[in-house]
Design a protein around this motif. Structure first.
Motif, short mmCIF file in Angstrom:
data_model
loop_
_atom_site.label_atom_id
_atom_site.label_comp_id
_atom_site.label_asym_id
_atom_site.label_seq_id
_atom_site.Cartn_x
_atom_site.Cartn_y
_atom_site.Cartn_z
N UNK A 180 0.84 -1.21 0.00
CA UNK A 180 0.00 0.00 0.00
C UNK A 180 0.87 1.25 0.00
N UNK A 181 0.28 2.30 -0.51
CA UNK A 181 0.96 3.60 -0.52
C UNK A 181 1.07 4.12 0.91
N UNK A 182 1.95 5.08 1.10
CA UNK A 182 2.09 5.65 2.44
C UNK A 182 3.40 5.21 3.05
N UNK A 183 3.62 5.52 4.30
CA UNK A 183 4.88 5.11 4.91
C UNK A 183 4.66 3.82 5.69
N UNK A 184 5.69 3.23 6.27
CA UNK A 184 5.51 1.91 6.88
C UNK A 184 4.41 1.85 7.95
N UNK A 185 4.14 2.98 8.58
CA UNK A 185 3.23 2.94 9.74
C UNK A 185 1.93 3.71 9.52
N UNK A 186 1.97 4.65 8.58
CA UNK A 186 0.80 5.52 8.40
C UNK A 186 0.36 5.56 6.95
N UNK A 187 -0.92 5.81 6.77
CA UNK A 187 -1.45 5.95 5.42
C UNK A 187 -1.16 7.33 4.86
N UNK A 188 -1.56 7.57 3.60
CA UNK A 188 -1.31 8.88 2.99
C UNK A 188 -1.96 10.02 3.77
N UNK A 189 -2.99 9.72 4.58
CA UNK A 189 -3.64 10.75 5.38
C UNK A 189 -2.86 11.07 6.66
N UNK A 190 -1.75 10.33 6.91
CA UNK A 190 -0.95 10.60 8.10
C UNK A 190 -1.38 9.83 9.34
N UNK A 191 -2.50 9.09 9.25
CA UNK A 191 -2.94 8.32 10.42
C UNK A 191 -2.35 6.92 10.38
N UNK A 192 -2.14 6.34 11.58
CA UNK A 192 -1.65 4.96 11.67
C UNK A 192 -2.58 4.03 10.89
N UNK A 193 -2.01 3.05 10.20
CA UNK A 193 -2.86 2.03 9.59
C UNK A 193 -3.64 1.33 10.70
N UNK A 194 -4.97 1.19 10.53
CA UNK A 194 -5.75 0.60 11.64
C UNK A 194 -5.38 -0.86 11.91
N UNK A 195 -4.77 -1.52 10.94
CA UNK A 195 -4.41 -2.93 11.16
C UNK A 195 -2.92 -3.10 11.45
N UNK A 196 -2.27 -2.07 11.99
CA UNK A 196 -0.84 -2.21 12.31
C UNK A 196 -0.59 -3.40 13.24
N UNK A 197 -1.53 -3.66 14.13
CA UNK A 197 -1.35 -4.79 15.04
C UNK A 197 -1.22 -6.09 14.25
N UNK A 198 -2.03 -6.20 13.17
CA UNK A 198 -2.01 -7.44 12.39
C UNK A 198 -0.75 -7.51 11.51
#
Ligand SMILES: Nc1ncnc2c1ncn2[C@@H]1O[C@H](COP(=O)(O)OP(=O)(O)O[C@H]2O[C@H](CO)[C@@H](O)[C@H](O)[C@H]2O)[C@@H](O)[C@H]1O
Length: 487
Positions: free
Chosen positions: A92-110
């Motif tokens: 997915x686009x974005x950085x390793x921890x956050x989406x393009x909107x700057x928020x953490x990916x909600x499934x980071x735990x997974x």
């Protein structure tokens, strides 16, 4: 030969958001010199899969935490990598921890549970012909590695948990526990449970055979209530197995004598040419020509890094005849504060937002002073790059900054050992006082030049610390240092 599987969410030069990547990228080469074989397991983000070229598929999962996945083995940039290619988690686009909107990916735990789960499967002989003896987990993203190992049945494999930053802990609700594929007893105070939820870093700190962090001072600080971020009790209980091993730097990537990112390469003998980088840096930040010192900052713009203290000190720097170039991004309010200062002082203060590896090298090779006013700093790498590149570090006296810079107090100057300027406590006033000291040292070019040269000769390589990691691995496996060659 001891085989170590290093598990991390970033590795330079494939994917980097901060110092973790530098360390994870440099360790394998440093460990090879200690006759330790280190492979690195990382997620297959687009930035990674694009760069790995042809790779061998060494394992497949029909369903890894909700989708198919495979492990790709390859050698890139002198690194032996195992890449977890799992489109549903990492493509997915974005950085390793956050989406393009700057928020953490909600499934980071997974996403990061899957990474740790795979590391454990590798320790169980998932790939024929590959048996790591040690799993070395970095930061919260790999925090479940020691937990999977502890609760995964008998094993001779040992685990090391390294904390690069205790502020990022990977805390999630208890509802995820049922999906982690851990036995129910793992949800306990001795396992992954943390204040009624799941704590990834806490799990690693609790379950690893040994905990390390990246400087001796930070190893002490995290056992106090002011530095422990709630984990000091746990860390004190484990005091005998908490070690501070100082980071080094990759002396090949960071070598001013051959660095292609510099306008002018230089060494101790050609330090007089360094000013050409300073000129180039001034142009890059649209700063006017000046005879005053050029201060540089290469940093995430956050509270940890003391950027609010810096923002308050900018007018002082300019009033004394200095200039400032800031490369970094982060908290919007801090970015704005620096931007406002640049507007107040056109031609004297410049800000470049975004992540720019090449410019970060020019900053080290051109700035007169590298400013690191952190409130806490596990090790810090930018002051180490500064030392090697003849920029004088101005640092707060915390964590690894305390362990790597020798303050230019009168005794140190007279003894000829000073390499930079330290200030404490991390407050606006102490920083301003330290800035005043910079200007008085700058006014004495002979002392300044000596400090620069001493910094360039400072020991900042991985050699000593790699030997400490090698001892640690050897002891963990119950081997004597001389046994490992025959193993
Ligand atoms: N805008 C930008 N453009 C280009 N490069 C940029 C940049 N902003 C930062 N960088 C680079 O990112 C790295 C930052 O490393 P640090 O060690 O100083 O801090 P970080 O907090 O990321 O690391 C954490 O992990 C490391 C590794 O253990 C510890 O040293 C540290 O104390 C801990 O907080 C350096 O290589 C720096 O040059």
């Amino acid at each position: 030969m001891i085989e170590v599987l290093s598990v991390a969410s970033e590795v330079y030069p494939l994917i980097k958001t901060g110092g973790l990547a530098d360390v994870v990228g440099a360790l394998p080469r440093a460990m090879a010199e200690q006759a330790i074989e280190m492979r690195t397991l990382i997620p297959g983000y687009p930035a990674v899969t694009e760069k790995i070229g042809s790779a061998r598929t060494v394992a497949r999962f029909d369903d890894l935490f909700g989708g198919p996945a495979s492990l790709l083995a390859c050698r890139v940039a002198d690194l032996d990598l195992i890449v977890l290619d799992a489109a549903h988690l990492f493509d997915r686009e974005g950085n390793p921890y956050t989406g393009p909107d700057g928020w953490d990916w909600p499934d980071n735990w997974r996403r990061f549970a899957a990474l740790s789960f795979v590391a454990h499967r590798l320790s169980q002989g998932l790939v024929q012909g590959y048996q790591p003896h040690i799993l070395h987990a970095h930061d919260w993203q790999a925090g479940l590695v020691p937990a999977y190992l502890k609760y995964g049945g008998p094993s001779t494999v040992r685990s090391v948990m390294t904390v690069h930053n205790l502020a990022f802990q990977g805390r999630f609700g208890s509802d995820i526990f049922g999906e982690l594929q851990l036995p129910s007893e793992a949800y306990s105070v001795n396992g992954v449970e943390y204040y009624g939820g799941v704590g990834y870093l806490k799990a690693g700190l609790e379950c690893a055979d040994v905990v390390t962090t990246v400087s001796p001072s930070y190893a002490s600080e995290i056992r106090t209530s002011s530095g422990g971020m709630g984990l000091e009790g746990l860390l004190n209980n484990r005091a005998a197995t908490v070690l501070g091993i100082l980071n080094g730097i990759d002396m090949r990537e960071w070598d001013p004598a051959v660095d292609p990112s510099l306008t002018q390469t230089f060494s101790l003998n050609t330090l007089h040419k360094r000013y050409r980088n300073t000129d180039a840096l001034r142009s890059a930040f649209s700063l006017e020509p000046s005879k005053g010192p050029l201060f540089g900052v290469v940093s995430r713009l956050t509270w940890q890094k003391g950027i609010d203290l810096l923002a308050d000190a900018i007018d002082d720097i300019v009033a004394r005849g200095g200039q400032l170039a800031v490369l970094g991004s982060g908290d919007a309010a801090l970015e704005t504060a620096v931007l406002r200062a640049a507007e107040r002082h056109p031609g004297q203060v410049g800000l470049s937002t975004g992540f720019n590896e090449k410019l970060s090298h020019l900053m080290q090779g051109g700035a007169d002073v590298i400013l690191v006013p952190s409130r806490f700093e596990p090790c810090g790498l930018t002051q180490l790059y500064a030392l090697r590149y003849g920029a004088v570090p101005l640092v707060s006296r915390v964590g690894g900054l305390n362990d790597t810079v020798i303050d230019a107090n009168i005794a140190a100057v007279n003894a000829g050992v000073a390499t930079g300027i330290q200030f404490a406590p991390p407050t606006e006033q102490a920083l301003k006082d330290a800035i005043a000291r910079v200007f008085s040292l700058w006014g004495d070019p002979v002392t300044w030049r000596k400090m620069q040269r001493r910094g360039m000769k400072s020991e900042v390589s991985w050699d000593a610390s790699a030997a400490r990691y090698a001892d640690l691995y050897t002891n963990l496996l119950g081997l004597k240092s001389d046994d490992q060659e025959d193993d």
